[in-house]
Design a protein around this motif. Structure first.
Motif, short mmCIF file in Angstrom:
data_model
loop_
_atom_site.label_atom_id
_atom_site.label_comp_id
_atom_site.label_asym_id
_atom_site.label_seq_id
_atom_site.Cartn_x
_atom_site.Cartn_y
_atom_site.Cartn_z
N ARG A 160 0.86 -1.18 0.00
CA ARG A 160 0.00 0.00 0.00
C ARG A 160 0.89 1.23 0.00
O ARG A 160 2.08 1.15 0.32
CB ARG A 160 -0.91 0.01 1.22
N LEU A 161 0.32 2.37 -0.35
CA LEU A 161 1.05 3.63 -0.33
C LEU A 161 0.93 4.27 1.04
O LEU A 161 -0.14 4.23 1.67
CB LEU A 161 0.52 4.60 -1.39
N ALA A 162 2.01 4.88 1.51
CA ALA A 162 2.02 5.53 2.82
C ALA A 162 2.59 6.93 2.67
O ALA A 162 3.43 7.20 1.81
CB ALA A 162 2.85 4.73 3.81
N GLY A 163 2.13 7.83 3.51
CA GLY A 163 2.60 9.21 3.50
C GLY A 163 1.61 10.10 4.24
O GLY A 163 0.61 9.62 4.78
N ARG A 164 1.89 11.40 4.28
CA ARG A 164 0.97 12.32 4.93
C ARG A 164 -0.37 12.29 4.20
O ARG A 164 -0.43 12.23 2.98
CB ARG A 164 1.54 13.73 4.96
N GLU A 165 -1.43 12.37 4.95
CA GLU A 165 -2.76 12.27 4.37
C GLU A 165 -3.00 13.38 3.34
O GLU A 165 -3.61 13.14 2.29
CB GLU A 165 -3.82 12.34 5.47
N GLN A 166 -2.50 14.59 3.64
CA GLN A 166 -2.69 15.68 2.69
C GLN A 166 -2.05 15.37 1.35
O GLN A 166 -2.61 15.66 0.28
CB GLN A 166 -2.10 17.00 3.24
N GLN A 167 -0.84 14.76 1.37
CA GLN A 167 -0.14 14.46 0.13
C GLN A 167 -0.83 13.34 -0.63
O GLN A 167 -0.92 13.37 -1.86
CB GLN A 167 1.32 14.09 0.42
#
Length: 669
Positions: free
Chosen positions: A152-159
């Motif tokens: 899955r992709l992970a990162g800041r929700e805004q991004q």
């Protein structure tokens, strides 16, 4: 995406039927192509096989051999029998496909499922995911995995949301431009949703969102808190709300500490929208969601009517007045009060939004920056001074993108002002009333906003009463310096001369330079060359003008005859077209016979052609000794080049002997 050609498929079929090594020479003889062509085809076949789990084993002094397991060989037999080979993605295309599948998919995706959709092995997919590091870093995301669940992709929700909006816009707009109608629930339902293309993934993603309800919510918000925004930004906002519903509905909510509170009326509008969406999603959308939506509204260029007690508006008003004084200090950009007021209102609205974006560190890329710099360099010179004044008064530096936006507002205003404000000119012409009428008619047809107040002879050109009523003079003869600007043109005015006058009217050319015009305009020569173009056959024009120059010196006659502007353009155009034709011939030689040309030889060929064109015009040819045997040994290439050169001869009226093809062949063979 690697798709084998029919010849490469035939080559693969041939190798699959062989049990041992086969030399490249034997393959070339079998297929009737050069060894170089076969080697290129083998490289493509090798890439295709590697992604299918097979390989080409290349051994010196032995040749090549197909290496494939029993399963791959059976699959090759089945597909090659009917001539249908699967398309193979390049590594970059696979990584892009994996990114969109993880971004727009439903939860984690296993490597086996990704491999099946891409038509490659599971190890290949896992290798691609490992190599996606830098590519994903540019998007400020990472690929995370959990044993038994998948990737899955992970990162800041805004991004993540920003990437989702971009992906949806790209997928849904890949076939036609996005509109409000194309994002209604009914329109989304009709989109094809099968397959793993970006368009299909985007359609599946939006199919679970009530787009009509979101559109109605935006209409309600506009009636409650009146605002406007560009159409393309409305689409971005609608897609963001769809993403918000999907992400927040799945529990991915932006925490309150992640972003600062939304400012002013953008914050009020964001609170209204989240307040309505929360009960619909049966979750509480807190301060983080509201603040992030407020930032998104600012990036969508939402505009509100100015408040009467807005201190920022009052301060900006005086600053914009000073910026406009800088603009109007240039005579070319002085304009009536109506246009000045209109430009002020546009700049006020834009700079108010610019300040908010600067405070929240929201970038504002300008897609028209390069085109504006090329087409309006004079305006940029003025706007740089205006930007310095704005920086001194507000402490906010304007980057190149923002300077470009201000230049767009000024250019639009200047163009509109120039369209409605005509200028007056006087024609000075000594070639007779008929020529004067032709000149006046051509100017009227090409520059309708220019008013011609009459014609004068050169002797009457210094009449002050006649000059007082016009803005500038258009003359077919050299004049002494007058109080008004003078454009010297040919009696049959050229397109370049019309363009120069139009640029002057548009404010892109401050004053016509008489010295430059004198260099550019050789009136008698231009007229004679135009007559030659009209009445003399193409192949005889240069000889005719050369003989004419011997008895009638052009442009003064003291200096040797110089080539006129139109003739020089024609010759260079013909040279360019001949080189382009030879370029096509070289491509044909590469495709048909596998002949390759090194950079050095190609440069030599270009020089040879440029040096030969004057000789061809005079009817001369290149000397070729002991060439008959050389021609017979390469008769197919010779015949091919002869056909190309004959096409050039016929099209441009330049006699090129057939044996010139032999000189060309020396650069290839």
């Amino acid at each position: 995406m690697i798709q084998l050609t029919s010849r490469q498929q035939a080559l693969l079929r041939f190798l699959a039927a062989m049990s041992g090594y086969v030399s490249v020479k034997d393959i070339a003889n079998q297929f009737g192509y050069s060894q170089r062509t076969i080697r290129y085809d083998l490289d493509a076949v090798g890439v295709w096989l590697r992604d299918q789990g097979g390989a080409l084993d290349k051994r010196p002094n032995a040749g090549v051999r197909l290496e494939a397991g029993a399963a791959l060989r059976r699959r090759l037999e089945d597909t090659l029998a009917v001539g249908e080979l699967e398309k193979v993605f390049s590594p970059e295309e696979r990584m892009e496909a994996i990114y969109y599948r993880l971004l727009l998919g439903e939860g984690p995706v296993k490597a086996e499922d990704l491999a099946e959709g891409l038509g490659v092995s599971t190890p290949t997919v896992m290798r691609d995911i490992r190599e996606m590091g830098q590519w994903m870093e540019d998007k400020q995301l990472t690929v995370a995995s959990k044993k038994g669940e998948g990737y899955r992709l992970a990162g800041r929700e805004q991004q993540l949301r920003s990437c989702l909006v971009q992906a949806l816009a790209e997928g849904l707009g890949s076939r036609r431009a996005l509109t409000r109608y194309s994002l209604t629930s009914r329109a989304v339902e009709r989109l094809p949703r099968k397959g793993q293309s970006v368009a299909a993934l985007a359609a599946r993603y939006l199919s679970r969102v009530d787009m009509d309800a979101l559109s109605h919510l935006l209409d309600y918000a506009r009636e409650t808190l009146y605002h406007t925004m560009p159409e393309n930004d409305y689409i971005r906002l609608l897609l963001y709300l769809a993403v918000l519903c999907r992400r927040a509905g799945a529990g991915a909510v932006i925490p309150p500490d992640d972003v600062p509170a939304g400012p002013g009326r953008e914050g009020q509008l964001a609170a209204l929208l989240t307040g309505r969406l929360g009960p619909r999603l049966q979750i509480k959308l807190g301060e983080g969601e509201t603040a992030n939506l407020a930032r998104w509204l600012i990036s969508c260029n939402v505009k509100f009517p100015p408040k009467t007690d807005d201190k920022l508006a009052e301060q900006l008003s005086s600053i914009v007045d000073e910026m406009l004084e800088v603009l109007h200090s240039y005579p070319s950009y002085d304009m009536p009060d109506f246009y000045r007021d209109k430009l002020k209102m546009n700049l006020l609205a834009h700079l108010r939004l610019t300040i908010k974006k600067y405070q929240l560190q929201i970038p504002s890329p300008n897609p028209l920056l390069v085109q504006m710099k090329v087409n309006y360099p004079e305006i940029f010179t003025v706007v740089y001074r205006m930007a310095d004044l704005f920086h001194r008064r507000t402490g906010i530096p304007l980057d190149e993108d923002e300077i470009g936006f201000i230049a767009i507002h000024i250019a639009a205003n200047v163009e509109e002002c120039n369209r409605l404000r005509s200028k007056r000119a006087l024609i000075v012409c000594n070639t007779g009333q008929g020529a004067a009428r032709v000149l006046q008619s051509r100017i009227h047809n090409n520059i309708p906003r220019l008013e011609i107040r009459g014609t004068l002879s050169a002797l009457d050109a210094e009449n002050m009463d006649a000059l007082s009523d016009v803005d500038f003079v258009i003359s077919t003869v050299a004049l002494p310096q007058l109080e008004k600007p003078v454009f010297q043109v040919s009696p049959i005015i050229s397109a370049a001369e019309i363009d120069r006058i139009s640029r002057y009217l548009g404010g892109h050319l401050a004053i016509p330079d008489p010295r430059q015009l004198a260099q550019d305009q050789q009136s008698r020569q231009v007229v004679l060359e135009r007559l030659a173009e009209k009445y003399v056959p193409r192949g005889e024009r240069e000889r005719f003008l050369g003989e004419l120059a011997a008895i009638l010196p052009m442009a003064g006659g003291a200096a040797p005859r110089q080539m006129g502007e139109m003739t020089e353009e024609n010759i260079m155009f013909q040279c360019a077209m001949i080189l382009a034709k030879v370029g096509e011939a070289v491509s044909g030689l590469q495709e048909e016979w596998g002949i390759q040309v090194s950079t050095g030889k190609l440069l030599g060929l270009v020089i040879h052609i440029l040096m030969s064109i004057p000789r061809w015009r005079k009817g001369g040819s290149n000397r070729e000794y002991a060439s008959e045997q050389y021609k017979n040994d390469n008769i197919e290439v010779y015949d091919y080049l002869v056909r190309q050169l004959r096409d050039v001869s016929e099209e441009y009226g330049i006699p090129i002997p057939d044996k010139e093809a032999l000189a060309f062949m020396r650069y290839f063979i």
